[in-house]
Design a protein around this motif. Structure first.
Motif, PDB file in Angstrom:
ATOM      1  N   ILE A  74      76.174  28.235  79.624  1.00  0.00           N
ATOM      2  CA  ILE A  74      74.897  28.953  79.524  1.00  0.00           C
ATOM      3  C   ILE A  74      74.982  30.067  78.485  1.00  0.00           C
ATOM      4  N   LEU A  75      76.121  30.756  78.439  1.00  0.00           N
ATOM      5  CA  LEU A  75      76.322  31.818  77.455  1.00  0.00           C
ATOM      6  C   LEU A  75      76.207  31.259  76.037  1.00  0.00           C
ATOM      7  N   GLU A  76      76.834  30.120  75.800  1.00  0.00           N
ATOM      8  CA  GLU A  76      76.769  29.487  74.488  1.00  0.00           C
ATOM      9  C   GLU A  76      75.325  29.126  74.121  1.00  0.00           C
ATOM     10  N   GLN A  77      74.571  28.617  75.104  1.00  0.00           N
ATOM     11  CA  GLN A  77      73.173  28.248  74.854  1.00  0.00           C
ATOM     12  C   GLN A  77      72.314  29.485  74.581  1.00  0.00           C
ATOM     13  N   ARG A  78      72.566  30.552  75.339  1.00  0.00           N
ATOM     14  CA  ARG A  78      71.795  31.796  75.130  1.00  0.00           C
ATOM     15  C   ARG A  78      72.075  32.381  73.743  1.00  0.00           C
ATOM     16  N   ASN A  79      73.339  32.397  73.347  1.00  0.00           N
ATOM     17  CA  ASN A  79      73.682  32.936  72.035  1.00  0.00           C
ATOM     18  C   ASN A  79      73.088  32.079  70.911  1.00  0.00           C
ATOM     19  N   ALA A  80      73.071  30.760  71.104  1.00  0.00           N
ATOM     20  CA  ALA A  80      72.459  29.879  70.103  1.00  0.00           C
ATOM     21  C   ALA A  80      70.967  30.165  69.976  1.00  0.00           C
ATOM     22  N   LEU A  81      70.318  30.417  71.124  1.00  0.00           N
ATOM     23  CA  LEU A  81      68.889  30.742  71.090  1.00  0.00           C
ATOM     24  C   LEU A  81      68.653  32.072  70.388  1.00  0.00           C
ATOM     25  N   LEU A  82      69.495  33.066  70.635  1.00  0.00           N
ATOM     26  CA  LEU A  82      69.359  34.356  69.955  1.00  0.00           C
ATOM     27  C   LEU A  82      69.463  34.190  68.435  1.00  0.00           C
ATOM     28  N   ARG A  83      70.342  33.302  67.996  1.00  0.00           N
ATOM     29  CA  ARG A  83      70.468  33.056  66.553  1.00  0.00           C
ATOM     30  C   ARG A  83      69.207  32.385  66.008  1.00  0.00           C
ATOM     31  N   ARG A  84      68.677  31.423  66.770  1.00  0.00           N
ATOM     32  CA  ARG A  84      67.468  30.744  66.320  1.00  0.00           C
ATOM     33  C   ARG A  84      66.280  31.707  66.276  1.00  0.00           C
ATOM     34  N   LEU A  85      66.199  32.602  67.260  1.00  0.00           N
ATOM     35  CA  LEU A  85      65.114  33.586  67.269  1.00  0.00           C
ATOM     36  C   LEU A  85      65.203  34.499  66.053  1.00  0.00           C
ATOM     37  N   ALA A  86      66.412  34.879  65.676  1.00  0.00           N
ATOM     38  CA  ALA A  86      66.594  35.736  64.502  1.00  0.00           C
ATOM     39  C   ALA A  86      66.163  35.022  63.226  1.00  0.00           C
ATOM     40  N   GLU A  87      66.269  33.700  63.233  1.00  0.00           N
ATOM     41  CA  GLU A  87      65.873  32.905  62.069  1.00  0.00           C
ATOM     42  C   GLU A  87      64.410  32.488  62.134  1.00  0.00           C
ATOM     43  N   GLY A  88      63.701  32.889  63.229  1.00  0.00           N
ATOM     44  CA  GLY A  88      62.296  32.557  63.371  1.00  0.00           C
ATOM     45  C   GLY A  88      62.030  31.128  63.799  1.00  0.00           C
ATOM     46  N   ARG A  89      63.055  30.490  64.428  1.00  0.00           N
ATOM     47  CA  ARG A  89      62.911  29.079  64.794  1.00  0.00           C
ATOM     48  C   ARG A  89      62.851  28.847  66.303  1.00  0.00           C
ATOM     49  N   GLY A  90      63.288  29.798  67.101  1.00  0.00           N
ATOM     50  CA  GLY A  90      63.373  29.582  68.547  1.00  0.00           C
ATOM     51  C   GLY A  90      62.117  29.985  69.295  1.00  0.00           C
ATOM     52  N   LYS A  91      62.084  29.641  70.589  1.00  0.00           N
ATOM     53  CA  LYS A  91      60.962  30.002  71.462  1.00  0.00           C
ATOM     54  C   LYS A  91      61.392  31.138  72.388  1.00  0.00           C
TER      55      LYS A  91
END
Length: 411
Positions: free
Chosen positions: A174-191
């Motif tokens: 879950i930690l890995e998934q959360r960190n991946a989402l944080l990276r996507r959000l910083a790039e303007g790609r995540g939800k």
């Protein structure tokens, strides 16, 4: 608990080994680079599915076998284990195969675990053989980075507590998934609306890890203090283990931060029975850290950043302790680990000592050998058997190790 028989195939410098292991202390002696450490490493690997020495598991495969042109090379480690309730066979297979696609250097690697000849998950192998290992490198638990101390907690707890092991595995995913989402959000790609889902799961799993680590360290600290105070220093020094849970962000001076984290550790150990309070505290910490996490694209608080420390007479042992004081603390910790494992599981673990006796002075060596003689089974390595007393050698089974061969002898 003890190992009745050990079988190795294509492991390190052992092409093939079939070895019966008796009860009591077993002294493996011989020159350097003959296979003494490799034998202990094999037992530790069977118990924990981890190597204390290899960076990658593929390095454990016998080099000559690994470089051969065989399409499949199998490294097998098998132990017949006698426990109080049952006898069992545990096995690890490290399998190297030719990759016809040519990727990964033309070879693939995988691991398999078996209990009583039936394949199981690697996680299900843990606890089938319980060991305590003592290496000269264990001084890094005092002076090394926090990752060393977290790894020690995880390996020790996973041998005894399968629930902790499952929760830790789930938390890391879950930690890995959360960190991946944080990276996507910083790039303007995540939800952004997905982030609370991961955070909620992280809180539930992480709070349980906090609680189980707090209980473990509290129990270990009491026994470590007793052994150190009563048996190693004859009441002259006190040693304390302090839990430093990462329930707040980094901030302020290092000394102030250590005090704050130690206070959080004391709070956590006083609330181990209050799951709701621990969850609420972790939830608050994650909420406070969210702006920082969004900028750094990583989760800055949680058990994945925990630490713990030794204090000697109220001072940080890593900063102010002598080499001798650090050795005494680690020796007390390892002996306390044996007591803790025995109390929790009703099984005495197998003790593995790799060239440790040579590092100890006469008093510490005598105490350690006294403990060893009381255990069901202990394996020690040494280049010079002369450092052991005649009384110990009379009680021990001695075996000479030479170029991947183990030969029973009598000193």
């Amino acid at each position: 608990m003890h190992i009745r028989h050990l079988s190795l195939t294509n492991f390190r410098n052992y092409g093939r080994l079939e070895l019966d292991l008796p009860l009591g202390p077993i002294l493996l002696h011989g020159d350097n680079a003959q296979g003494k450490t490799n034998l202990l490493e094999a037992i530790y690997y069977l118990a924990t599915t981890r190597s204390p020495h290899a960076d990658q598991d593929a390095q454990l495969i016998n080099w000559i076998a690994a470089q051969s042109e065989e399409p499949i090379v199998v490294c097998r480690l098998v132990a017949d284990v006698a426990a109080a309730a049952e006898k069992r066979q545990i096995e690890m297979r490290l399998i190297q195969e030719v990759n016809l696609s040519g990727r990964n250097g033309g070879r693939t690697f995988r691991r398999e675990a078996l209990v009583n000849r039936r394949k199981v998950r690697l996680m299900d192998l843990l606890g089938k053989l319980q060991v305590v290992q003592f290496l000269p490198e264990d001084m890094q638990l005092v002076t090394g980075p926090p990752g060393n101390r977290r790894r020690y907690m995880d390996i020790t707890l996973c041998q005894i507590d399968p629930i902790y092991c499952r929760q830790l595995s789930q938390y890391n995913k879950i930690l890995e998934q959360r960190n991946a989402l944080l990276r996507r959000l910083a790039e303007g790609r995540g939800k952004r609306d997905v982030l609370p889902i991961f955070t909620e799961k992280l809180i539930k799993l992480g709070s349980e890890i906090f609680r189980r680590r707090a209980m473990f360290l509290a129990n270990l600290a009491r026994e470590t203090h007793r052994i150190h105070y009563e048996e190693l220093t004859e009441g002259k020094e006190t040693v304390r283990l302090g839990y430093l849970p990462r329930l707040q962000e980094n901030g302020g001076r290092r000394a102030d931060e250590l005090i704050a984290l130690e206070q959080l550790g004391e709070w956590l150990q006083s609330h181990v029975d209050d799951a709701d309070a621990v969850q609420a505290r972790f939830e608050q910490a994650l909420a406070a850290a969210l702006p920082t996490d969004m900028v750094r694209c990583t989760t800055s608080v949680g058990p994945h950043r925990d630490d713990w420390r030794f204090w000697i007479n109220g001072r940080n042992l890593a900063s102010y302790g002598s080499r001798g004081q650090q050795r005494s603390a680690i020796l007390a910790l390892k002996l306390a680990e044996i007591h803790w494992m025995t109390k929790i599981s009703n099984e005495t673990p197998v003790l593995l000592l790799d060239e440790v006796v040579a590092e100890l002075d006469e008093h510490r060596r005598a105490l350690l050998l006294t403990y060893i003689k009381e255990l069901h089974q202990a394996l020690l390595t040494a280049t010079d058997p002369g450092m052991f007393t005649k009384d110990f050698l009379r009680q021990a089974t001695t075996m000479a190790v030479e170029n991947g061969r183990v030969i029973p002898d009598k000193i």
